[in-house]
Structure formats: structure tokens, C-alpha cells
Design a protein around this motif. Structure first.
Motif, PDB file in Angstrom:
ATOM      1  N   VAL A 111       1.031  -1.438   0.229  1.00 16.91           N
ATOM      2  CA  VAL A 111      -0.049   0.099  -0.468  1.00 16.91           C
ATOM      3  C   VAL A 111       1.118   1.310   0.042  1.00 16.91           C
ATOM      4  O   VAL A 111       1.947   0.979   0.217  1.00 16.91           O
ATOM      5  N   ILE A 112       0.001   2.273  -0.577  1.00 18.70           N
ATOM      6  CA  ILE A 112       0.941   3.838  -0.564  1.00 18.70           C
ATOM      7  C   ILE A 112       0.184   4.274   0.445  1.00 18.70           C
ATOM      8  O   ILE A 112      -1.220   5.028  -0.314  1.00 18.70           O
ATOM      9  N   LEU A 113       0.904   5.338   0.994  1.00 20.88           N
ATOM     10  CA  LEU A 113       0.294   6.661   1.857  1.00 20.88           C
ATOM     11  C   LEU A 113       0.297   7.723   1.261  1.00 20.88           C
ATOM     12  O   LEU A 113       1.599   8.180   1.144  1.00 20.88           O
ATOM     13  N   TYR A 114      -0.940   8.204   1.008  1.00 18.41           N
ATOM     14  CA  TYR A 114      -0.531   9.412   0.430  1.00 18.41           C
ATOM     15  C   TYR A 114      -1.033  10.485   1.299  1.00 18.41           C
ATOM     16  O   TYR A 114      -2.576  10.639   2.166  1.00 18.41           O
ATOM     17  N   ALA A 115      -0.883  12.171   0.689  1.00 16.75           N
ATOM     18  CA  ALA A 115      -1.446  13.424   1.427  1.00 16.75           C
ATOM     19  C   ALA A 115      -2.380  13.397  -0.012  1.00 16.75           C
ATOM     20  O   ALA A 115      -1.649  13.872  -1.378  1.00 16.75           O
ATOM     21  N   VAL A 116      -3.631  13.870  -0.001  1.00 20.78           N
ATOM     22  CA  VAL A 116      -4.401  14.518  -0.761  1.00 20.78           C
ATOM     23  C   VAL A 116      -4.249  16.186  -0.569  1.00 20.78           C
ATOM     24  O   VAL A 116      -4.539  16.002   0.372  1.00 20.78           O
ATOM     25  N   THR A 117      -4.322  16.500  -2.065  1.00 15.88           N
ATOM     26  CA  THR A 117      -3.539  18.293  -1.962  1.00 15.88           C
ATOM     27  C   THR A 117      -5.001  18.787  -2.358  1.00 15.88           C
ATOM     28  O   THR A 117      -5.057  18.014  -3.493  1.00 15.88           O
ATOM     29  N   ALA A 118      -5.227  20.014  -1.852  1.00 16.37           N
ATOM     30  CA  ALA A 118      -5.988  21.061  -3.332  1.00 16.37           C
ATOM     31  C   ALA A 118      -5.000  22.201  -2.757  1.00 16.37           C
ATOM     32  O   ALA A 118      -3.881  22.488  -2.427  1.00 16.37           O
TER      33      ALA A 118
END
Length: 186
Positions: A111-118
Motif C-alpha cells: 500500500v501507498i500512503l498519500y497526502a491528498v492536496t488542494a
């Protein structure tokens, strides 16, 4: 030359490779460069019937041969301070933490842990959690029904999301699914 009647198949394939290729493969293995090592065995061994599976077996055995001498690629850190620092470096405002399945022939599922950004919309990879990393992180505890990678990513992802006061999203924590719905910032 080695007596073929007493050798394992991988040893026979290894002996068929020219000395220069064997040295190159061992160099890749010692650098923990798995894919280039497999490719070198496969490309040089095709003329002798060495296919991709045989190449993988040869390289696996070279990894076993070299053991602790291999300069292993370090695992991504999974502590909250490190993950928080990586999230802070994302090119945009972090609006969620997301875990996504991926997989390959070398690592199986991970799995890959992401920070989702705007602003700008996107994602920043914070950590990749492979099975061996997860098992070390779990330190012998049983993840129950979850895949070890999912159990670890769920735990650290939720904690990071709470620390950052953003939502957490893991579309398929119980079953590896690299096509599970993704979170998109609104």
C-alpha cells in the motif's frame, strides 16, 4: 566447471551466464537493485532457455548467497513525526490522507500512503508499506483479518489524519484492490 548432475537448476542457469554478466548481477544484488539484476539474467540467458521465472529464481538465490552483505534499500519511515514532515512538504494544502493498494511481481501486494492536496489538486506519496516493513512494524502482533500492509497503513494513516485534522480514506482495507475508488478533493 560444476558437475551438472549434482547442481540445482538455478546453478546450471547461473553457470551458463558469462562471467561479466555474473559480476554485473552480483553488483546489482549487492546494491539491492532487484529488477536490473533480473533483467540482466533474463536478457543474457534467453539464448540458453532462461525465461523470466528462471531469472527471478537465479537472482533470488544470489540474494540468499550474499545475505547480510546486501546494502538494503531503507524502508520508508512510518512514525507520525516523519509522516507529518513529509505531508508538510506537499505542494498544496493537505485535505485528506489516503491509502491505496498497489502490487507487482517482486513485492506482491503493498500500500501507498498519500497526502491528498488542494490548491493545487494532487497527491504526495508519504510512504510505501511493503509486507516486510509491515511485519517489522507489527512486531509479532497478529493483524487479525487484515493484510499486514493494510493493518499498518490503516493505523498510521488514521493517526496522521487525526493529527492533521483531515479525513482519512482507505477504500478497500480488507481486500487488496488496486482499482478501488480514489478520493478526490472537492
Amino acid at each position: 566447471m560444476t558437475d551438472i548432475s549434482t547442481t540445482e537448476p538455478w546453478e546450471q542457469w547461473w553457470e551458463l551466464l558469462p562471467q561479466g554478466i555474473r559480476e554485473q548481477v552480483d553488483g546489482y544484488v549487492l546494491q539491492d537493485a532487484l529488477m536490473p539484476a533480473i533483467r540482466a539474467v533474463w536478457e543474457a540467458g534467453q539464448a540458453h532457455g532462461v525465461g523470466l521465472q528462471e531469472a527471478q529464481l537465479v537472482v533470488h538465490e544470489r540474494y540468499s548467497h550474499h545475505g547480510d552483505r546486501i546494502a538494503r534499500t531503507p524502508d520508508n519511515p512510518l512514525d507520525l513525526d516523519s509522516l507529518g514532515a513529509r505531508a508538510a512538504g506537499a505542494p498544496g494544502r493537505v485535505v485528506a490522507i489516503e491509502v491505496v493498494w498497489d502490487g507487482d511481481t517482486v513485492h506482491d501486494w503493498f500500500v501507498i500512503l498519500y497526502a491528498v492536496t488542494a490548491d493545487p489538486e494532487g497527491e504526495q506519496a508519504l510512504a510505501t508499506v511493503y509486507r516486510h516493513t509491515a511485519q517489522r512494524h507489527l512486531d509479532g502482533t497478529d493483524p487479525a483479518l487484515h493484510h499486514p500492509c493494510a493493518a499498518v497503513a490503516d493505523k498510521v494513516g488514521r493517526a496522521l489524519a487525526a493529527r492533521l485534522s483531515v479525513p482519512f480514506h482507505f477504500a478497500s482495507p480488507d481486500t487488496p484492490d488496486d482499482e478501488a475508488p480514489r478520493l478526490r478533493p472537492s
